[in-house]
Design a protein around this motif. Structure first.
Motif, PDB file in Angstrom:
ATOM      1  N   GLY A 273       0.810  -1.215   0.000  1.00  0.00           N
ATOM      2  CA  GLY A 273       0.000   0.000   0.000  1.00  0.00           C
ATOM      3  C   GLY A 273       0.833   1.250   0.000  1.00  0.00           C
ATOM      4  O   GLY A 273       0.427   2.261  -0.549  1.00  0.00           O
ATOM      5  N   VAL A 274       2.000   1.257   0.638  1.00  0.00           N
ATOM      6  CA  VAL A 274       2.890   2.412   0.648  1.00  0.00           C
ATOM      7  C   VAL A 274       4.254   1.935   0.206  1.00  0.00           C
ATOM      8  O   VAL A 274       4.832   1.045   0.816  1.00  0.00           O
ATOM      9  CB  VAL A 274       2.999   3.033   2.056  1.00  0.00           C
ATOM     10  N   ARG A 275       4.771   2.476  -0.868  1.00  0.00           N
ATOM     11  CA  ARG A 275       6.078   2.083  -1.364  1.00  0.00           C
ATOM     12  C   ARG A 275       7.132   2.886  -0.631  1.00  0.00           C
ATOM     13  O   ARG A 275       7.173   4.109  -0.705  1.00  0.00           O
ATOM     14  CB  ARG A 275       6.166   2.347  -2.873  1.00  0.00           C
ATOM     15  N   ALA A 276       7.984   2.199   0.060  1.00  0.00           N
ATOM     16  CA  ALA A 276       8.975   2.875   0.887  1.00  0.00           C
ATOM     17  C   ALA A 276       9.998   3.576   0.023  1.00  0.00           C
ATOM     18  O   ALA A 276      10.559   2.984  -0.898  1.00  0.00           O
ATOM     19  CB  ALA A 276       9.690   1.862   1.777  1.00  0.00           C
ATOM     20  N   PRO A 277      10.253   4.857   0.279  1.00  0.00           N
ATOM     21  CA  PRO A 277      11.229   5.583  -0.515  1.00  0.00           C
ATOM     22  C   PRO A 277      12.634   5.194  -0.108  1.00  0.00           C
ATOM     23  O   PRO A 277      12.887   4.776   1.017  1.00  0.00           O
ATOM     24  CB  PRO A 277      10.956   7.054  -0.156  1.00  0.00           C
ATOM     25  N   GLU A 278      13.569   5.342  -1.042  1.00  0.00           N
ATOM     26  CA  GLU A 278      14.957   5.066  -0.739  1.00  0.00           C
ATOM     27  C   GLU A 278      15.546   6.240   0.024  1.00  0.00           C
ATOM     28  O   GLU A 278      15.230   7.399  -0.229  1.00  0.00           O
ATOM     29  CB  GLU A 278      15.748   4.831  -2.030  1.00  0.00           C
ATOM     30  N   ASP A 279      16.410   5.934   0.965  1.00  0.00           N
ATOM     31  CA  ASP A 279      17.063   6.960   1.759  1.00  0.00           C
ATOM     32  C   ASP A 279      18.317   7.407   1.040  1.00  0.00           C
ATOM     33  O   ASP A 279      19.258   6.626   0.883  1.00  0.00           O
ATOM     34  CB  ASP A 279      17.421   6.385   3.131  1.00  0.00           C
TER      35      ASP A 279
ATOM     36  N   ARG B 261       0.252 -10.863   4.277  1.00  0.00           N
ATOM     37  CA  ARG B 261      -0.107 -10.211   5.524  1.00  0.00           C
ATOM     38  C   ARG B 261      -1.486  -9.562   5.424  1.00  0.00           C
ATOM     39  O   ARG B 261      -2.325  -9.698   6.320  1.00  0.00           O
ATOM     40  CB  ARG B 261       0.959  -9.166   5.876  1.00  0.00           C
ATOM     41  N   LEU B 262      -1.735  -8.843   4.351  1.00  0.00           N
ATOM     42  CA  LEU B 262      -3.015  -8.183   4.178  1.00  0.00           C
ATOM     43  C   LEU B 262      -4.141  -9.189   3.934  1.00  0.00           C
ATOM     44  O   LEU B 262      -5.290  -8.963   4.324  1.00  0.00           O
ATOM     45  CB  LEU B 262      -2.930  -7.186   3.027  1.00  0.00           C
TER      46      LEU B 262
ATOM     47  N   PRO C  88     -11.346  -8.407  -5.776  1.00  0.00           N
ATOM     48  CA  PRO C  88     -12.096  -8.662  -4.538  1.00  0.00           C
ATOM     49  C   PRO C  88     -11.265  -8.474  -3.278  1.00  0.00           C
ATOM     50  O   PRO C  88     -11.814  -8.182  -2.210  1.00  0.00           O
ATOM     51  CB  PRO C  88     -12.539 -10.127  -4.691  1.00  0.00           C
ATOM     52  N   ALA C  89      -9.935  -8.632  -3.379  1.00  0.00           N
ATOM     53  CA  ALA C  89      -9.093  -8.432  -2.199  1.00  0.00           C
ATOM     54  C   ALA C  89      -9.145  -6.990  -1.724  1.00  0.00           C
ATOM     55  O   ALA C  89      -8.887  -6.717  -0.544  1.00  0.00           O
ATOM     56  CB  ALA C  89      -7.652  -8.828  -2.521  1.00  0.00           C
ATOM     57  N   ALA C  90      -9.470  -6.053  -2.620  1.00  0.00           N
ATOM     58  CA  ALA C  90      -9.567  -4.654  -2.224  1.00  0.00           C
ATOM     59  C   ALA C  90     -10.669  -4.446  -1.198  1.00  0.00           C
ATOM     60  O   ALA C  90     -10.586  -3.532  -0.363  1.00  0.00           O
ATOM     61  CB  ALA C  90      -9.817  -3.773  -3.447  1.00  0.00           C
ATOM     62  N   VAL C  91     -11.703  -5.285  -1.238  1.00  0.00           N
ATOM     63  CA  VAL C  91     -12.772  -5.179  -0.247  1.00  0.00           C
ATOM     64  C   VAL C  91     -12.217  -5.452   1.140  1.00  0.00           C
ATOM     65  O   VAL C  91     -12.528  -4.742   2.107  1.00  0.00           O
ATOM     66  CB  VAL C  91     -13.911  -6.155  -0.584  1.00  0.00           C
ATOM     67  N   GLY C  92     -11.374  -6.485   1.247  1.00  0.00           N
ATOM     68  CA  GLY C  92     -10.771  -6.790   2.534  1.00  0.00           C
ATOM     69  C   GLY C  92      -9.893  -5.671   3.039  1.00  0.00           C
ATOM     70  O   GLY C  92      -9.921  -5.330   4.231  1.00  0.00           O
ATOM     71  N   MET C  93      -9.105  -5.069   2.127  1.00  0.00           N
ATOM     72  CA  MET C  93      -8.232  -3.975   2.536  1.00  0.00           C
ATOM     73  C   MET C  93      -9.045  -2.781   3.006  1.00  0.00           C
ATOM     74  O   MET C  93      -8.730  -2.154   4.030  1.00  0.00           O
ATOM     75  CB  MET C  93      -7.342  -3.569   1.360  1.00  0.00           C
TER      76      MET C  93
ATOM     77  N   PRO D 259      -3.226   0.046  11.718  1.00  0.00           N
ATOM     78  CA  PRO D 259      -3.002  -1.305  11.178  1.00  0.00           C
ATOM     79  C   PRO D 259      -2.348  -1.288   9.803  1.00  0.00           C
ATOM     80  O   PRO D 259      -1.513  -2.151   9.504  1.00  0.00           O
ATOM     81  CB  PRO D 259      -4.417  -1.897  11.124  1.00  0.00           C
ATOM     82  N   SER D 260      -2.707  -0.324   8.943  1.00  0.00           N
ATOM     83  CA  SER D 260      -2.094  -0.251   7.621  1.00  0.00           C
ATOM     84  C   SER D 260      -0.611   0.061   7.730  1.00  0.00           C
ATOM     85  O   SER D 260       0.219  -0.526   7.025  1.00  0.00           O
ATOM     86  CB  SER D 260      -2.801   0.816   6.772  1.00  0.00           C
ATOM     87  N   ILE D 261      -0.262   1.000   8.605  1.00  0.00           N
ATOM     88  CA  ILE D 261       1.144   1.342   8.789  1.00  0.00           C
ATOM     89  C   ILE D 261       1.911   0.159   9.358  1.00  0.00           C
ATOM     90  O   ILE D 261       3.037  -0.137   8.932  1.00  0.00           O
ATOM     91  CB  ILE D 261       1.278   2.570   9.714  1.00  0.00           C
ATOM     92  N   GLU D 262       1.325  -0.541  10.318  1.00  0.00           N
ATOM     93  CA  GLU D 262       1.998  -1.700  10.896  1.00  0.00           C
ATOM     94  C   GLU D 262       2.177  -2.804   9.860  1.00  0.00           C
ATOM     95  O   GLU D 262       3.163  -3.545   9.896  1.00  0.00           O
ATOM     96  CB  GLU D 262       1.203  -2.220  12.096  1.00  0.00           C
TER      97      GLU D 262
END
Length: 377
Positions: A5-11, A102-103, A301-306, A333-336
Motif C-alpha cells: 500500500g505504501v512504497r517505501a522511498p529510498e534513503d 499479511r493483508l 475482490p481483495a480490495a474489499v478486505g483492505m 493497522p495499515s502502517i503496521e
C-alpha cells in the motif's frame, strides 16, 4: 490482499539501501523470505491441480454425467479448466508474497469478526457494491473512464454468467417441438422456467450475449482510443500488457455479433469461419487471463478486505499522524502492515512509514542537497 500500500522511498543518505532494493549481489545478500520460488511454486501447482480437478468434476456432475454436455463446446470447456489452473496457480503465488500474505490474513480476520459485524453490519455489502460492482473510485478520475469501465465490467459479467454454465452443460434450453417458439430453461436437469422465444423476454434470453458484446465494444473502444490519444498513457503503455487485452475483447465481441448477423441476415454465410475465429479468440483470452492484465479481475475482490481493515480501524480512531507536520497519514493497522512487510524483506525503511507523502518528498530533497549535491561543489 493488495500490495503493502505504501512504497517505501529510498534513503539518499544510505547508499547500502540501493543494493537491498535492487538485489545487487555486490552490495547485499538475498534473504530467504515468504514467497521464495521453490516451496511456493510447489504449492501453486498443487492448488492449480486441485481447483482444475474440482472444476472437471463439477462439469461431469453438473451436466448429469455429460448427458447435457455439448461436444461442440469442448474447446471452451477445456480453456476454462486451464483458466482455473492458471488462476489458482497465480493467486497462490501472489498471496505468498510478504505484503499480500499479511493483508490477506488481516482481511479475512476482519471479515469474520463478529464484533465488526455487530458494529457495522452493512459495511461488507456496501463495500462489495462500491468497490466491485459500481467501482466508484474510478469516477473520481474521470466520469467517461468510469462509464467505459462499467460497460466492460457488466458486459463481461453478463457474458460469463451465460457462457460458462452453457459451456459446462449446466444450462440447457429445450423445446418440445424441436424448433420453438416455446422453450424450457433447465439447470442441472431441473426445469427453472419456460418462455416464448418470440416475446421480449425470450429475445433477451437468446440475445444476452449480443447485449454483452455491445457493452464490451463500447467500453473497450473508448479505452483503446484513449490509449492512442493521451500522451501520458501512450508514454507508459506496453503493447502486450495494455493493448492486447482491449483488442482481444473487441475481437471476441465483434466476432460474436457477426455470428448473430450471419445467422439472421446471411443465411449462415461465413458462419463456420466466424465460429472458428470467435472460438480461437475466446480460448486464447481465457488462457491469457491469469498471466496478463486481466488478472486484476481476480485480485480486485481483495480490495474489499483492505478497505474493510481500514474502515474498522477508522471506527476505532486508530489514525497515525505524520511525525513532521502532524497531518493524518493512514490507519495504524495499515502502517503496521507496511512495517511488517519491510521487516520481512529486510528493508530498513520502517521509520519512513510515519511520514506523509509530502514530508517524504521534502526529506528526500533535503537529504539530496546535504548528502549528494555537496559532493559536486
Amino acid at each position: 490482499m493488495d500490495d503493502a500500500g505504501v512504497r517505501a522511498p529510498e534513503d539518499p543518505g544510505a547508499p547500502h539501501s540501493a543494493g537491498a532494493a535492487t538485489g545487487d549481489p555486490r552490495t547485499s545478500h538475498r534473504p530467504h523470505r515468504p514467497g521464495a520460488p521453490g516451496p511456493v511454486a510447489g504449492r501453486a501447482v498443487l492448488a492449480g491441480a486441485v481447483v482444475s480437478g474440482l472444476l472437471v468434476l463439477a462439469i461431469v456432475l453438473g451436466s448429469r454425467k455429460l448427458r447435457d454436455f455439448d461436444s461442440a463446446l469442448l474447446p471452451y470447456a477445456v480453456a476454462t479448466v486451464f483458466l482455473a489452473f492458471g488462476v489458482a496457480y497465480r493467486y497462490t503465488v501472489w498471496i505468498s508474497s510478504p505484503g499480500a500474505h499479511r493483508l490477506f490474513r488481516q482481511g479475512w480476520r476482519v471479515f469474520f469478526s463478529a464484533a465488526n459485524f455487530r458494529r457495522a453490519p452493512t459495511a461488507v455489502p456496501r463495500m462489495i457494491a462500491t468497490y466491485l460492482g459500481f467501482q466508484k473510485f474510478l469516477g473520481a478520475r474521470s466520469r467517461a473512464r468510469w462509464i467505459a469501465h462499467q460497460s466492460i465490467f457488466w458486459g463481461c459479467v453478463l457474458a460469463a454468467l451465460i457462457t460458462f454454465p452453457l459451456t459446462w452443460g449446466w444450462f440447457t434450453f429445450t423445446s418440445a417441438t424441436g424448433s420453438g417458439p416455446g422453450y424450457e430453461m433447465r439447470i442441472w436437469g431441473f426445469k427453472v422456467l419456460g418462455f416464448d422465444a418470440l416475446n421480449a423476454f425470450g429475445w433477451i434470453m437468446f440475445h444476452g450475449l449480443d447485449l454483452a458484446a455491445v457493452l464490451v465494444i463500447a467500453g473497450a473502444s473508448y479505452f483503446l482510443w484513449r490509449r492512442t490519444r493521451n500522451r501520458g498513457t501512450v508514454a507508459g503503455q506496453r503493447f502486450a500488457y495494455d493493448l492486447v487485452p482491449l483488442i482481444a475483447l473487441i475481437v471476441i465481441a465483434v466476432s460474436g455479433l457477426l455470428l448473430t448477423f450471419s445467422s439472421l441476415f446471411l443465411d449462415g454465410g461465413g458462419y463456420q469461419f466466424l465460429a472458428v475465429l470467435h472460438m480461437a479468440a475466446v480460448v486464447l483470452t481465457l488462457v491469457y487471463i491469469p498471466f496478463g492484465k486481466f488478472f486484476h479481475i481476480v485480485q480486485r475482490p481483495a480490495a474489499v478486505g483492505m478497505q474493510l481493515v481500514k474502515y474498522t480501524a477508522r471506527k476505532d480512531a486508530e489514525i497515525l499522524v505524520c511525525r513532521r507536520c502532524s497531518e493524518p497519514v493512514d490507519t495504524t493497522p495499515s502502517i503496521e502492515t507496511v512495517r511488517g512487510t519491510l521487516r520481512d524483506l529486510e528493508l530498513d525503511f520502517g521509520d519512513w512509514t510515519e511520514y506523509c507523502p509530502r514530508c517524504k518528498r521534502v526529506l528526500r530533497g533535503s537529504a539530496y542537497l546535504s548528502d549528494v549535491k555537496k559532493g559536486f561543489q
